[in-house]
Design an enzyme around this catalytic site. Structure first.
Site, PDB file in Angstrom:
ATOM      1  N   THR A  64      23.315  32.499  66.688  1.00 10.63           N
ATOM      2  CA  THR A  64      23.357  31.694  66.251  1.00 10.63           C
ATOM      3  C   THR A  64      22.671  29.829  67.460  1.00 10.63           C
ATOM      4  O   THR A  64      22.115  29.259  67.501  1.00 10.63           O
ATOM      5  CB  THR A  64      24.179  30.792  65.271  1.00 10.63           C
ATOM      6  OG1 THR A  64      23.788  32.290  63.728  1.00 10.63           O
ATOM      7  CG2 THR A  64      23.958  29.603  64.579  1.00 10.63           C
ATOM      8  N   GLY A  94      29.827  36.725  62.334  1.00 12.52           N
ATOM      9  CA  GLY A  94      28.937  36.232  62.868  1.00 12.52           C
ATOM     10  C   GLY A  94      29.359  34.399  62.284  1.00 12.52           C
ATOM     11  O   GLY A  94      29.627  35.198  61.208  1.00 12.52           O
ATOM     12  N   ASN A  95      28.616  33.899  62.813  1.00  9.74           N
ATOM     13  CA  ASN A  95      28.427  32.622  62.282  1.00  9.74           C
ATOM     14  C   ASN A  95      27.131  32.755  61.052  1.00  9.74           C
ATOM     15  O   ASN A  95      27.819  31.714  60.135  1.00  9.74           O
ATOM     16  CB  ASN A  95      28.112  31.798  63.337  1.00  9.74           C
ATOM     17  CG  ASN A  95      29.103  30.544  64.392  1.00  9.74           C
ATOM     18  OD1 ASN A  95      29.964  30.837  63.440  1.00  9.74           O
ATOM     19  ND2 ASN A  95      29.436  31.075  65.679  1.00  9.74           N
ATOM     20  N   VAL A 126      26.568  39.069  59.459  1.00  8.27           N
ATOM     21  CA  VAL A 126      28.218  40.037  59.294  1.00  8.27           C
ATOM     22  C   VAL A 126      27.253  40.750  59.130  1.00  8.27           C
ATOM     23  O   VAL A 126      26.524  41.572  58.297  1.00  8.27           O
ATOM     24  CB  VAL A 126      28.529  40.538  58.256  1.00  8.27           C
ATOM     25  CG1 VAL A 126      30.336  40.726  58.257  1.00  8.27           C
ATOM     26  CG2 VAL A 126      30.192  38.966  57.553  1.00  8.27           C
ATOM     27  N   VAL A 127      27.390  41.555  60.845  1.00  9.59           N
ATOM     28  CA  VAL A 127      26.015  43.530  60.512  1.00  9.59           C
ATOM     29  C   VAL A 127      27.674  44.228  61.044  1.00  9.59           C
ATOM     30  O   VAL A 127      28.926  44.427  61.202  1.00  9.59           O
ATOM     31  CB  VAL A 127      26.210  42.930  62.180  1.00  9.59           C
ATOM     32  CG1 VAL A 127      25.771  44.578  61.916  1.00  9.59           C
ATOM     33  CG2 VAL A 127      25.018  42.212  62.730  1.00  9.59           C
ATOM     34  N   ALA A 143      35.218  36.499  70.500  1.00 10.74           N
ATOM     35  CA  ALA A 143      34.641  37.649  70.042  1.00 10.74           C
ATOM     36  C   ALA A 143      33.622  38.681  70.476  1.00 10.74           C
ATOM     37  O   ALA A 143      33.510  39.928  70.682  1.00 10.74           O
ATOM     38  CB  ALA A 143      35.567  38.383  68.695  1.00 10.74           C
ATOM     39  N   ASP A 144      32.384  38.107  70.215  1.00 12.93           N
ATOM     40  CA  ASP A 144      31.660  38.691  70.090  1.00 12.93           C
ATOM     41  C   ASP A 144      30.764  38.673  71.449  1.00 12.93           C
ATOM     42  O   ASP A 144      30.332  39.467  72.410  1.00 12.93           O
ATOM     43  CB  ASP A 144      29.903  37.860  69.412  1.00 12.93           C
ATOM     44  CG  ASP A 144      29.835  36.723  69.909  1.00 12.93           C
ATOM     45  OD1 ASP A 144      31.482  35.382  70.121  1.00 12.93           O
ATOM     46  OD2 ASP A 144      29.410  35.487  69.293  1.00 12.93           O
ATOM     47  N   ASP A 167      31.214  42.815  62.315  1.00 14.32           N
ATOM     48  CA  ASP A 167      31.527  42.021  63.715  1.00 14.32           C
ATOM     49  C   ASP A 167      30.423  40.419  62.426  1.00 14.32           C
ATOM     50  O   ASP A 167      29.606  40.403  62.302  1.00 14.32           O
ATOM     51  CB  ASP A 167      29.731  41.879  64.579  1.00 14.32           C
ATOM     52  CG  ASP A 167      29.561  40.613  65.565  1.00 14.32           C
ATOM     53  OD1 ASP A 167      30.069  40.516  65.810  1.00 14.32           O
ATOM     54  OD2 ASP A 167      28.463  40.809  65.778  1.00 14.32           O
TER      55      ASP A 167
END
Length: 267
Positions: free
Chosen positions: A140, A8-9, A12-13, A116-117, A6
């Site tokens: 965020t 993200g801003n 990254v997970v 997408a999240d 995932d």
């Protein structure tokens, strides 16, 4: 095994899912790892990091037969593709595209703009809880989503994340100090020093904003709606308010496992 990412801003997970023997994946994930988002980070750099973590987990790279990712940082997409193709020999699945298209109605004015999240949270929340839902994702930005009992996305709202709010307060003033966000030690909203006053204003102000938006959303929905909180900071607010019915940190990443399962069934 499935490797999910995932993007993200802020972070990254990555998460590792085992197969459940029925075409899906075991929940919760076997392992999860977090790295700061940097669009300049190459696929090779991701590989050095990910492969070491897999080795620590006792997983060989050959055991990863699928990689799915979602991204709100388009500049980072290419490097995840390189990671998948060069180091695992597989074509990545991008959430929201092709066989991994969103399987629910997006009932808003501009469906293509749904991040997408947010879409993954909608998918996972409906799958896990059902009924009318309000999902709050603390990242965020803080996102509020309204999902009806059919799983359709009906809209929501976006607010600055609490750390963004604090950064703006400090960055636009000359003398206010930088502080770390945390729950205040007491419920008092009358601070006795500058740092306490800042913390009270940001923290309790944020709680009031959440409670107000949720109350207004419930009124608009007009039916009982379960409130689900997710994201790294959800636990921070859990003891400060009674609006959450569920707190589940893995909602977004489990949405990736669901969309990968869908893509496998459609391929």
């Amino acid at each position: 095994m499935l490797l999910a990412a995932d993007i993200g801003n802020t972070n990254v997970v990555f998460a590792l899912f085992e197969e459940d023997g029925e075409g899906g994946y075991v929940s919760p994930p076997r392992a999860r790892w977090r790295i700061a988002t940097d669009p300049r980070r190459t696929g090779d750099e991701y590989a050095v990091w990910v492969l070491q973590l897999l080795a620590i987990e006792g997983v060989k790279r050959e055991e990863i037969d699928r990689l799915v990712y979602a991204s709100v940082v388009p500049r980072a997409d290419h490097n995840l593709t390189v990671l998948a193709q060069k180091y695992f020999g597989i074509a990545p699945i991008k959430a929201g595209e092709g066989a991994a298209a969103w399987p629910f109605e997006i009932d808003v004015d501009q469906p293509s703009t749904l991040g997408a999240d947010r879409a993954l949270n909608i998918l996972a929340a409906h799958h896990k809880y059902g009924g009318d839902l309000i999902v709050i994702d603390f990242g965020t930005a803080t996102k509020f989503e309204a999902i009806d009992f059919t799983g359709a996305y009906k809209g929501g709202s976006i607010a600055p994340g609490i750390n963004l709010s604090l950064d703006a307060l400090v960055g636009k003033t000359a003398k206010l100090p930088r502080i770390a966000i945390r729950a205040p030690q007491s419920a008092s909203v009358i601070g006795r020093n500058t740092e306490d006053q800042m913390l009270i204003g940001v923290f309790w102000g944020y709680v009031a904003m959440m409670e107000g938006i949720v109350a207004r959303m419930k009124t608009e929905i007009g039916r009982p709606a379960r409130v689900v909180a997710t994201g790294g900071l959800a636990i921070l607010f859990d003891e400060a308010t009674d609006i959450f019915d569920e707190v589940y940190a893995d909602l977004t990443i489990e949405g990736l496992a669901l969309i990968a399962q869908q893509a496998g069934q459609d391929s």
